[in-house]
Design a protein around this motif. Structure first.
Motif, PDB file in Angstrom:
ATOM      1  N   TYR A 131      43.859 174.331  79.281  1.00  0.00           N
ATOM      2  CA  TYR A 131      43.104 174.587  78.045  1.00  0.00           C
ATOM      3  C   TYR A 131      43.935 174.342  76.791  1.00  0.00           C
ATOM      4  CZ  TYR A 131      39.875 176.216  81.461  1.00  0.00           C
ATOM      5  OH  TYR A 131      39.040 176.242  82.545  1.00  0.00           O
ATOM      6  N   THR A 136      44.661 168.297  77.164  1.00  0.00           N
ATOM      7  CA  THR A 136      43.370 167.592  77.088  1.00  0.00           C
ATOM      8  C   THR A 136      43.580 166.170  76.558  1.00  0.00           C
ATOM      9  OG1 THR A 136      42.430 169.726  76.519  1.00  0.00           O
ATOM     10  CG2 THR A 136      41.001 167.816  76.215  1.00  0.00           C
ATOM     11  N   ASN A 282      42.919 180.162  74.672  1.00  0.00           N
ATOM     12  CA  ASN A 282      41.985 179.031  74.827  1.00  0.00           C
ATOM     13  C   ASN A 282      41.148 179.173  76.098  1.00  0.00           C
ATOM     14  OD1 ASN A 282      43.180 177.978  72.556  1.00  0.00           O
ATOM     15  ND2 ASN A 282      44.478 176.536  73.671  1.00  0.00           N
ATOM     16  N   GLU A 283      41.802 179.620  77.166  1.00  0.00           N
ATOM     17  CA  GLU A 283      41.115 179.783  78.462  1.00  0.00           C
ATOM     18  C   GLU A 283      40.013 180.842  78.358  1.00  0.00           C
ATOM     19  OE1 GLU A 283      42.893 180.938  82.747  1.00  0.00           O
ATOM     20  OE2 GLU A 283      43.246 182.405  81.192  1.00  0.00           O
ATOM     21  N   ARG A 285      38.518 181.970  75.674  1.00  0.00           N
ATOM     22  CA  ARG A 285      37.469 181.488  74.773  1.00  0.00           C
ATOM     23  C   ARG A 285      36.537 180.510  75.511  1.00  0.00           C
ATOM     24  NH1 ARG A 285      37.397 181.404  68.978  1.00  0.00           N
ATOM     25  NH2 ARG A 285      35.742 180.026  68.361  1.00  0.00           N
ATOM     26  N   HIS A 286      37.125 179.630  76.314  1.00  0.00           N
ATOM     27  CA  HIS A 286      36.324 178.672  77.082  1.00  0.00           C
ATOM     28  C   HIS A 286      35.395 179.416  78.044  1.00  0.00           C
ATOM     29  CE1 HIS A 286      35.249 174.972  79.157  1.00  0.00           C
ATOM     30  NE2 HIS A 286      35.540 175.560  80.306  1.00  0.00           N
ATOM     31  N   ASP A 290      32.197 179.030  75.808  1.00  0.00           N
ATOM     32  CA  ASP A 290      31.659 177.750  76.298  1.00  0.00           C
ATOM     33  C   ASP A 290      30.836 177.942  77.577  1.00  0.00           C
ATOM     34  OD1 ASP A 290      33.122 176.696  74.229  1.00  0.00           O
ATOM     35  OD2 ASP A 290      34.730 175.916  75.493  1.00  0.00           O
ATOM     36  N   CYS A 291      31.365 178.738  78.515  1.00  0.00           N
ATOM     37  CA  CYS A 291      30.675 178.870  79.808  1.00  0.00           C
ATOM     38  C   CYS A 291      29.577 179.929  79.761  1.00  0.00           C
ATOM     39  CB  CYS A 291      31.677 179.188  80.917  1.00  0.00           C
ATOM     40  SG  CYS A 291      32.900 177.892  81.130  1.00  0.00           S
ATOM     41  N   GLN A 296      28.194 175.891  79.677  1.00  0.00           N
ATOM     42  CA  GLN A 296      28.992 174.774  80.211  1.00  0.00           C
ATOM     43  C   GLN A 296      29.620 175.171  81.542  1.00  0.00           C
ATOM     44  OE1 GLN A 296      32.085 173.437  77.540  1.00  0.00           O
ATOM     45  NE2 GLN A 296      30.673 173.330  75.815  1.00  0.00           N
ATOM     46  N   LEU A 299      36.103 173.875  82.812  1.00  0.00           N
ATOM     47  CA  LEU A 299      36.889 172.633  82.840  1.00  0.00           C
ATOM     48  C   LEU A 299      37.614 172.501  84.180  1.00  0.00           C
ATOM     49  CD1 LEU A 299      37.847 170.298  81.009  1.00  0.00           C
ATOM     50  CD2 LEU A 299      39.694 171.797  80.241  1.00  0.00           C
TER      51      LEU A 299
END
Ligand SMILES: NC(=O)c1ccc[n+]([C@@H]2O[C@H](COP(=O)([O-])OP(=O)(O)OC[C@H]3O[C@@H](n4cnc5c(N)ncnc54)[C@H](O)[C@@H]3O)[C@@H](O)[C@H]2O)c1
Length: 327
Positions: A131, A136, A282-283, A285-286, A290-291, A296, A299
């Motif tokens: 992340y 990336t 970051n992880e 938050r994702h 995001d999920c 989503q 990743l």
């Protein structure tokens, strides 16, 4: 369609050891989310962390996972109990972020994956390094072909861990090479064969390995190398504290923990490597935004955790039998 639309997304922690401090800080930085409470086997530690994090201390894992205020559970206990607590949380209908290594075997990870899928829940492995923006960017450069033909990839880790800390973990093959494995998969794909070695150099009584190295051949013929060491810090210029390199015929990339260093102890590290906390922010938050909010897919998935576990088990076979293992 967002999965969770309520204004505050509730989080619960199972386990309140060292890594919970980074996760609590990450949840605090994530808008529209709240750490509701935790459970920890040791009550003294549970009370201390609950006060520190400003959250509830639940009497049992069952009480925590069944609280309707909690939507997502972070499984932050030792490796051996991830399976039990992940299944408990999924059975209660909660989404799960489970720390790495996700399970002790491919079969365990596969069962968690199937249970999550059958219930329409997200179960995301704690693959924090992928992340980072720099990772990336490397992934995108490799995928677009802008680095040309990939020639080699390196994931290096040299962070001294005192024996007292290291003995709470399995050896570096499982504890650290798991990170290296999912990083490699994300950046350049799966190896086709590998050989590994390990040694124990600085512990007085703990018998697990404190250093391990792996050599691999990738699908396109390129070679890759892993090093994981709890035995010593690297103090030399441009140190390989945590260093990831991908070299291609048309360019190369680098990620290093040494890009941001704070001169104060960071958890069990002798200095604070800002990127470590950053990757967990970051992880988290994702996972939460995001999920769970934006629907989503993670990743890095439980299928990636299974592939990473297969690399670890292949490295263990190589070490045990002194052979090159085909994957
Ligand atoms: N992503 C990363 O960079 C990273 C870094 C460190 C640790 N981790 C992972 O996080 C997890 C926890 O590591 P930590 O550093 O916080 O370790 P820790 O030793 O500080 O904490 C371990 C936790 O597990 C609990 N525990 C141990 N045995 C238990 C049992 N039998 N039943 C219930 N609870 C039990 C302890 O009470 C404690 O809460 C591990 O899976 C580790 O691999 C990930």
């Amino acid at each position: 369609m967002p999965r969770i639309t309520k204004p505050t997304l509730g989080v619960g922690f199972i386990g309140a050891g060292d890594i919970s401090v980074l996760h609590a800080s990450a949840v605090r930085k994530c808008p529209g989310t709240k750490l509701v409470g935790l459970w920890n086997r040791n009550q003294e530690r549970a009370n201390q962390r609950a006060a520190e994090f400003g959250c509830r201390n639940y009497a049992s894992p069952a009480e925590l996972v069944n609280d309707p205020a909690i939507d997502a559970i972070f499984v932050l206990t030792n490796l051996e109990t991830h399976f039990e607590y992940t299944k408990l949380a999924l059975a209660a209908g909660k989404h799960v972020l489970v720390e790495k290594p996700v399970g002790i075997s491919v079969a365990e990870i596969d069962e968690m994956r199937k249970l999550a899928d059958s219930r329409g829940l997200i179960c995301m492995p704690g693959h924090n390094y992928v992340y980072e923006a720099s990772m990336t960017r490397t992934h995108d450069l490799v995928a677009s072909g802008d680095l040309g033909t990939i020639v080699s990839a390196y994931v290096m880790y040299n962070i001294h861990h005192p024996e007292e800390v290291a003995s709470r973990y399995p050896g570096v093959v499982r504890q650290i090479l798991t990170h290296h494995s999912y990083i490699l998969l994300y950046l350049v794909g799966q190896p086709v064969e590998l050989c590994a070695m390990k040694a124990t150099l600085h512990y007085k009584t703990y018998t697990a390995e404190d250093i391990a190295m792996v050599q691999m051949r990738l699908q396109n013929g390129a070679l890759a190398h892993f090093c994981a060491s709890f035995a010593a810090d690297d103090h030399a210029a441009d140190p390989w504290t945590v260093m990831v390199k991908v070299i291609g015929t048309a360019g190369s990339t680098r990620y290093s923990y040494r890009d941001h260093v704070e001169i104060k102890p960071g958890q069990v590290h002798s200095q604070t490597y800002t990127a470590y906390q950053g990757s967990v922010i970051n992880e988290v938050r994702h996972f939460l935004i995001d999920c769970l909010r934006m629907d989503q897919q993670p990743l890095s998935t439980m299928s990636d955790a299974i592939t990473a576990q297969k690399l670890i088990e292949a490295a263990e076979v190589s070490i045990r039998d002194g052979i090159v293992v085909k994957l």
